[in-house]
Design an enzyme around this catalytic site. Structure first.
Site, PDB file in Angstrom:
ATOM      1  N   ASP A   1      -2.156   7.147  -0.804  1.00 35.75           N
ATOM      2  CA  ASP A   1      -3.359   6.929  -1.609  1.00 35.75           C
ATOM      3  C   ASP A   1      -4.146   8.228  -1.742  1.00 35.75           C
ATOM      4  OD1 ASP A   1      -5.153   7.226   0.671  1.00 35.75           O
ATOM      5  OD2 ASP A   1      -4.571   5.224   1.277  1.00 35.75           O
TER       6      ASP A   1
ATOM      7  N   ARG B   1       0.356   0.494  -1.265  1.00 37.22           N
ATOM      8  CA  ARG B   1       0.544   1.949  -1.237  1.00 37.22           C
ATOM      9  C   ARG B   1       2.026   2.307  -1.265  1.00 37.22           C
ATOM     10  NH1 ARG B   1      -1.426   3.798   3.865  1.00 37.22           N
ATOM     11  NH2 ARG B   1      -1.650   1.662   4.571  1.00 37.22           N
TER      12      ARG B   1
ATOM     13  N   ASP C   1      -7.920  -1.489   3.144  1.00 36.88           N
ATOM     14  CA  ASP C   1      -8.179  -0.086   3.457  1.00 36.88           C
ATOM     15  C   ASP C   1      -9.604   0.287   3.066  1.00 36.88           C
ATOM     16  OD1 ASP C   1      -5.608   0.425   4.427  1.00 36.88           O
ATOM     17  OD2 ASP C   1      -4.828   0.886   2.437  1.00 36.88           O
TER      18      ASP C   1
ATOM     19  N   TYR D   1      -3.579  -8.323  -6.205  1.00 35.13           N
ATOM     20  CA  TYR D   1      -4.277  -7.044  -6.296  1.00 35.13           C
ATOM     21  C   TYR D   1      -4.182  -6.476  -7.711  1.00 35.13           C
ATOM     22  CZ  TYR D   1      -3.545  -7.029  -1.202  1.00 35.13           C
ATOM     23  OH  TYR D   1      -3.506  -7.362   0.132  1.00 35.13           O
TER      24      TYR D   1
END
Length: 249
Positions: free
Chosen positions: A89, A181, A47, A75
């Site tokens: 987000d 997310r 993103d 991540y």
């Protein structure tokens, strides 16, 4: 007379540390221009607000893109407690809030097992998944909510890196197709206080680590950018083109 294609024939893999504020494709194209490379592709979208490892393949290395799309990824993510957004987000609009809550470390650790291993996720509306040839995020921008079937994903590792009364930092190692997310939203709901991502950094794609990545600005200012590429014959055995050809036979 046919026009000459622009760029050099360049083979190799670039481990790029994508900055925040750029789409993955924009970051790739800037890297391609910095190297004056003819053919380029990346191996999994981040993103725009996210940072971290974007594996960029040039020339013959683009044949590896599909293989690395299937690879596990890792991540580091920061969850802001108390607010859920429509995008999951910090770029989205609040859709649910909790103003009076107290979350203890014991509560956080108690709910983590339900998000570890084989789980199902409902993909977010703000995603590039398509319905009738149109990305879901286009429907979302029009205020349209569509039913999405759950998807099977695997969370191989889920650890808490830091905790505060309003924030959780986590490390996630997961299968392809996992939405961090969505994981943040689901954790917030399980805690009864809502949550959304305020930071996301990809640290690993398959065998490649962020530790060996180069920043975009460094690449753009480097007088010999080719030297920053991983040569095809230096890649791990499972990514050697000759081995892939043998497996296809």
């Amino acid at each position: 007379m046919a026009s000459r294609r622009r760029g050099r024939l360049l083979d190799g893999v670039l481990l790029l540390d994508k900055p925040a504020g750029l789409s993955s494709n924009h970051a790739l194209q800037r890297a391609r221009r910095a190297l004056d490379a003819r053919k380029a592709g990346h191996t999994g979208t981040l993103d725009p607000f996210a940072t971290g490892l974007l594996v960029c393949c040039f020339g013959r290395a683009t044949k590896l893109s599909g293989l690395l799309l299937e690879a596990d990824k890792a991540y580091e993510a920061t969850l802001q407690l108390g607010v859920e957004t429509d995008s999951g987000d910090l770029t989205g609009e609040p859709v649910a809030t909790a103003t009076d809550f107290t979350i203890t470390p014991e509560q956080v650790y108690a709910i983590l097992p339900q998000f570890t291993g084989a789980i199902q996720q409902i993909p977010p509306m703000y995603s590039a998944l398509k319905r009738d040839g149109k990305p879901l995020y286009e429907y979302a921008r029009q205020g349209i909510e569509l039913e999405r079937p759950p998807r099977d994903v695997t969370i191989h590792q889920l650890e808490v890196l830091a905790l505060s009364p309003t924030e959780i930092r986590i490390f996630v190692r997961c299968s392809k197709g996992t939405y961090i997310r969505t994981l943040a939203q689901d954790i917030g709901r399980a805690l009864g206080c809502y949550a959304h991502l305020t930071a996301l950094r990809r640290t690993q794609v398959g065998p490649f680590s962020i530790d060996h990545a180069v920043e975009l600005e460094t690449l753009q200012n480097h007088s010999h950018g080719d030297s920053l590429l991983l040569a095809l014959d230096s890649l791990p055995a499972e990514l050697q083109l000759d081995n892939l050809r043998k497996e296809a036979l």
